[in-house]
Design an enzyme around this catalytic site. Structure first.
Site, mmCIF file in Angstrom:
data_model
loop_
_atom_site.group_PDB
_atom_site.id
_atom_site.type_symbol
_atom_site.label_atom_id
_atom_site.label_comp_id
_atom_site.label_asym_id
_atom_site.label_seq_id
_atom_site.Cartn_x
_atom_site.Cartn_y
_atom_site.Cartn_z
ATOM 1 C CG ASP A 113 -1.905 -1.118 1.256
ATOM 2 O OD1 ASP A 113 -2.246 -1.617 0.174
ATOM 3 O OD2 ASP A 113 -2.339 -1.499 2.357
ATOM 4 N NE ARG A 114 -1.161 7.124 0.365
ATOM 5 C CZ ARG A 114 -2.488 7.286 0.512
ATOM 6 N NH1 ARG A 114 -3.265 7.452 -0.534
ATOM 7 N NH2 ARG A 114 -3.027 7.271 1.731
#
Length: 322
Positions: A113-114
């Site tokens: 995830d970011r």
């Protein structure tokens, strides 16, 4: 209860339609908090700005050979930006060494995830990528993560959570009952199985970083999710450092299971994590891909790739507890 977003409202409408009530499973985790919409938008804009100028140097490389390169991805950077930065890194290395390099076919073998930091693997050929992706799919790659959570201190030292995982056509990722695995959701997707083993590392700074070791079967406490979690919002909240061993690789798996256990990850506003804590505002969730271990897709030799501790984990443990 958190206010639902527009997408969650549409999801609820689909699931509450009398035609659908008997057909679709009901999610057991809550909808996205209303506060998360604007915060997540601002985080995404910031990440896009940072990612557009992102570059790598040798200190970011955790492992490299002829077929693979592993990068310590920072928080707030998209995996695609890491992939885009690898060619320049390889070119710079070839200039420094005086060698001529033919840029290989680069592929992301795993995605974070970011705002999740840690081990990200890029393969240097299509064939190696296919082999490694297959190993991930067959659960032959062993993964560990560190998560900094806020909530009531667990009574357990380790626990395995088994549940369903899914997302309706207009909704967010949610936890479903384990017995719902295989059932269809609005939009046509299916509830899939999801399993994570958690181990407590420290509570309020009291603890010690342990070696990777899965608890023996008779030592594990197992929670099979079949109903909504009952979380007392008025209880004392502690600072908990966990190590997670995800068996499956579902989207937002560890974040969802931490939310279900009532100890969401600090900064994870999408899944009820605190946005502010002790006077500090957090610009992302504190989840770190600590290690990956697997048999090398070409040489078949065992490989362990481990990322350094992020600052928040090092601060929690302190120099005497590492």
């Amino acid at each position: 209860m958190a206010a639902p977003t527009d997408l969650d409202f549409l999801e609820t409408q689909l699931q509450n339609d009398p035609k659908n009530l008997q057909n679709y499973p009901v999610p057991l985790s809550p909808p996205l908090p209303s506060i998360s919409k604007n915060i997540e938008l601002n985080r995404a804009l910031t990440a896009s700005s940072k990612s557009s100028v992102f570059s790598l140097n040798g200190n970011d490389v955790l492992f490299e050979d002829e077929w693979l390169i592993a990068i310590n991805k920072p928080r707030g950077i998209y995996c695609e930006s890491v992939l885009s930065a690898v060619p320049t890194l390889l070119e710079n290395d070839s200039v420094d060494s005086g060698d001529r390099v033919n840029l290989p076919e680069l592929h992301l073998a795993n995605r974070l995830d970011r705002d999740t930091s840690g081990v990200t693997i890029v393969t240097k050929s299509h064939k190696v990528a296919a082999k490694l992706v297959k190993a991930f799919t067959k659960h032959e790659v062993r993964k560990t993560y560190l998560a900094y959570c806020i909530g009531p201190a667990p009574e357990w030292e380790n626990i395995t959570v088994r549940s369903g995982h899914g997302r309706s056509k207009y909704g967010a990722w949610r936890v479903y009952a384990a017995s719902d695995v295989g059932r269809k959701l609005p939009g046509g997707s299916m509830v899939r199985d999801m399993e994570t083993l958690f181990e407590v590392i420290s509570i309020n700074g009291q603890g010690r970083l342990k070696e990777f070791s899965r608890p023996k079967e008779h030592e594990k406490r197992v929670t099979v999710v079949e109903e909504k979690s009952l979380v007392d919002c008025d209880v004392k909240k502690d600072e908990i450092l966990l190590r997670a061993y995800p068996r499956s690789g579902r989207t937002h798996q560890i974040r969802l299971h931490c939310q279900y256990l009532g100890i969401p990850i600090r900064g994870d506003v999408k899944y009820e994590g605190v946005y502010e804590w002790k006077g500090t505002t957090y610009d992302g969730h504190e989840l770190h891909a600590e290690s990956l271990s697997f048999d090398h897709p070409v040489t078949a030799q065992p490989v362990l790739i481990q990322a350094p501790l992020p600052l928040w984990a090092a601060q929690e443990l302190g120099p005497g507890l590492l």
